[in-house]
Enzyme design. Structure first.
Site, PDB file in Angstrom:
ATOM      1  N   ASP A  51       0.626  -1.353   0.170  1.00 35.36           N
ATOM      2  CA  ASP A  51       0.167  -0.028   0.376  1.00 35.36           C
ATOM      3  C   ASP A  51       1.110   1.295  -0.216  1.00 35.36           C
ATOM      4  OD1 ASP A  51      -1.329  -2.166   1.546  1.00 35.36           O
ATOM      5  OD2 ASP A  51      -2.458  -0.989   2.205  1.00 35.36           O
ATOM      6  N   GLU A 233     -10.287  -2.636   4.525  1.00 34.83           N
ATOM      7  CA  GLU A 233      -9.080  -1.606   4.632  1.00 34.83           C
ATOM      8  C   GLU A 233      -9.003  -0.878   3.428  1.00 34.83           C
ATOM      9  OE1 GLU A 233      -6.158  -5.836   4.450  1.00 34.83           O
ATOM     10  OE2 GLU A 233      -6.892  -5.126   3.161  1.00 34.83           O
TER      11      GLU A 233
HETATM   12  C1  FRU Z   1      -4.008  -3.633   2.593  1.00 34.36           C
HETATM   13  C2  FRU Z   1      -3.434  -3.615   3.664  1.00 34.36           C
HETATM   14  C3  FRU Z   1      -3.202  -3.269   5.579  1.00 34.36           C
HETATM   15  C4  FRU Z   1      -2.578  -2.815   6.093  1.00 34.36           C
HETATM   16  C5  FRU Z   1      -1.883  -2.989   5.143  1.00 34.36           C
HETATM   17  C6  FRU Z   1      -0.343  -4.038   5.701  1.00 34.36           C
HETATM   18  O1  FRU Z   1      -2.669  -3.968   1.331  1.00 34.36           O
HETATM   19  O2  FRU Z   1      -3.511  -5.051   4.348  1.00 34.36           O
HETATM   20  O3  FRU Z   1      -4.802  -3.049   5.345  1.00 34.36           O
HETATM   21  O4  FRU Z   1      -2.097  -2.305   7.453  1.00 34.36           O
HETATM   22  O5  FRU Z   1      -1.870  -4.193   4.160  1.00 34.36           O
HETATM   23  O6  FRU Z   1       0.589  -4.465   4.595  1.00 34.36           O
END
Ligand code: FRU
Length: 511
Positions: A51, A233
């Protein structure tokens, strides 16, 4: 995201802490020229990225942080990698900004400029950047607890070059919720407070704070709304107004994995109102709307403090269904192009449109104009470049574009009148056997209804981003040809497709 993803352990996390490498960002000596390496998109020099995090504009720089594991090309203990840009096109790599610590790994989050020094971390003359992120404690997770995700903050008073974690972290402890993460913070002027949106499994939660340190819960949204095929998310919440209209709407972005329209990860949104406490959705609970119908745009949110209050979005150009298996080395994953989000009215309903950030056009070279014409069978558009922008306006009849190579590998993007849908076909695109999810059908509805379909397509070695009808329908997809695509053709399978304008530009590498 499934918690299985988190299984890389604490040991690795400890080993990773303390090594700070500044990455090379030149295209010299083969660096950034590897097979499948995007030439126009941000990707880390090496190792795993997911992300985008903490995007904030400050003192002339667009900061972009990202979920980063500096020791492997698969997901592991998360750090915040860091890069900056003055034009959202060229990027300078900076050292890792945030390392895991005794409270856990550093998961996704956001950053703000604390202009009024509400936190006391800076001064009104020299405001601090404050990052707000999730701590993921792998020890608690391993013990089977459900309180292992909390929210923490860190600040910088030197334009994001050095970060200090707040001594009283976490600032929000876990209420007994397994999934409790990805805080996005903004200043709400009307109620004169900071507002945080985060996600808690199947809903979003809003919190308020006077100083970014003490937070009180405001409300919940979403259990009965939108798509619920997976965990929620990376949310966002911001106002937008349709050009030329008065009424301001609030857009809530909620990423979801799995459960996207073409499988795996995707980005849904809701349009409604926000009164400083509660978000109210204008559309019926069952309605789903998606920022991008392609399979490869996930976890996207917008820049904070962007000039002109523009809403600039960037996503992770991948999908949890196969992200850790895509055939790239020594890095894994790039971001989408930055995009401007706008609220538009199409046939009496509101939609969020996306268009590529205009400065991408600065990379245009060798522009070839085809003008007005009718395509009866096929039309050769280009040969010899894997990175190009194709723009135009074409009649709403069956048509498709094919990017291909001399090996017979190809990716096809088009429109089908009968179903009124756009599609991308990557079944013969090259390396596809790393995941059965990679070769499924990819389609998107057409929302606009004009006789002509405008489009901008950006092809970049291993990705295509297509913005139809001024960005009302957007699709992003990856592909991995064994040899770079170097041909582009347009086809009209039923004949007689009018074109009002068509141009193809080679795009120069940013690295
Ligand atoms: C989204 C996610 C988020 C989390 C991060 C962990 O892709 O799963 O929810 O904070 O990636 O790397």
């Amino acid at each position: 995201m499934k918690s299985m993803k988190y299984t890389a352990g604490l040991l690795l996390m400890v080993a990773a802490a303390g090594c700070s490498k500044v990455q090379d960002n030149t295209g010299a000596n083969g660096v950034y020229r590897e097979a499948h390496r995007p030439q126009l998109h941000f990707s880390p020099r090496e190792n795993w990225m997911n992300d985008p995090n903490g995007m904030v504009f400050h003192n002339g720089e667009y900061h972009l942080f990202y979920q980063y594991y500096p020791d492997s090309t698969i997901w592991g203990p998360m750090h915040w990698g860091h890069t900056v840009s003055t034009d959202l096109v060229h990027w300078t790599h900076l050292p890792v900004a945030l390392y895991p610590d005794s409270l856990g790994m550093i998961f996704s989050g956001s950053a703000v400029v604390d202009k009024d020094n509400t936190s006391g971390f800076g001064t009104p003359e020299k405001p601090a950047l404050v990052a707000v992120y999730t701590y993921h404690d792998p020890v608690g997770e391993k013990q089977g607890r459900n309180d292992f995700q909390t929210q923490g903050i860190a600040y910088s008073t030197d334009n994001g070059r050095n970060w200090t974690k707040y001594k009283n972290n976490p600032v929000i402890s876990n209420p007994g919720q397994r999934d409790f993460r990805d805080p996005k913070v903004f200043w709400h002027e009307e109620s004169k407070k900071w507002v945080m949106i985060l996600v808690a499994g199947d809903h979003a939660e809003l919190y308020g704070s006077p100083d970014l340190k003490s937070w009180a819960k405001l409300s919940d949204f979403g259990k009965e709304y939108g798509a619920h095929g997976g965990v929620w998310e990376c949310p966002d919440l911001f106002p937008l107004t349709v050009g030329g209209e008065q009424e301001r709407k609030w857009i809530m972005i909620v990423n979801i994995n799995p459960g996207a329209p073409n499988g795996g990860s995707g980005t849904q949104y809701f349009i409604g109102g926000f009164d400083g406490t509660r978000f109210t959705c204008d559309t019926p609970p069952a309605k789903t709307s998606w920022i991008d119908y392609g399979p490869d745009n996930y976890a996207g949110i917008t820049w904070s403090n962007a000039p002109g209050d523009k809403k600039i979005f960037i996503g992770w150009m991948s999908n949890w269904a196969y992200a850790q298996a895509v055939p790239t080395s020594p890095w894994r994953s790039a971001n989408t192009l930055p995009r401007e989000l706008k609220l538009v009215r199409i046939n009496d309903s509101l939609r969020v449109s996306s268009t590529p950030w205009p400065d991408v056009e600065k990379q245009k070279a060798d522009v070839k104009n085809f003008g007005r014409l009718v395509v009866n069978d096929s039309l050769d558009l280009m040969s010899g470049t894997a990175t190009a922008m194709i723009e135009g306006s074409v009649e709403a009849k069956d048509f498709f574009f094919t990017l291909s190579n001399g090996n017979g590998e190809k990716v096809t993007v088009g429109y089908e009148l009968k179903t009124n849908r756009f599609f991308i076909d990557r079944k013969s695109s090259g390396k596809i056997d790393f995941s059965t999810d990679f070769s499924r059908d990819i389609t998107a509805p057409r929302f606009a209804s004009g006789q002509m379909i405008t489009f901008t397509m950006v092809a970049d070695v291993s990705s295509i981003e297509v913005f139809f009808d001024d960005g009302a329908t957007v699709m992003t997809a990856l592909f991995f040809p064994r040899q770079s695509y170097d041909r582009l053709k347009m086809y009209s399978p039923s004949g007689g497709v009018k074109i009002d304008s068509l141009s193809v530009s080679r795009l120069a590498p940013i690295w």
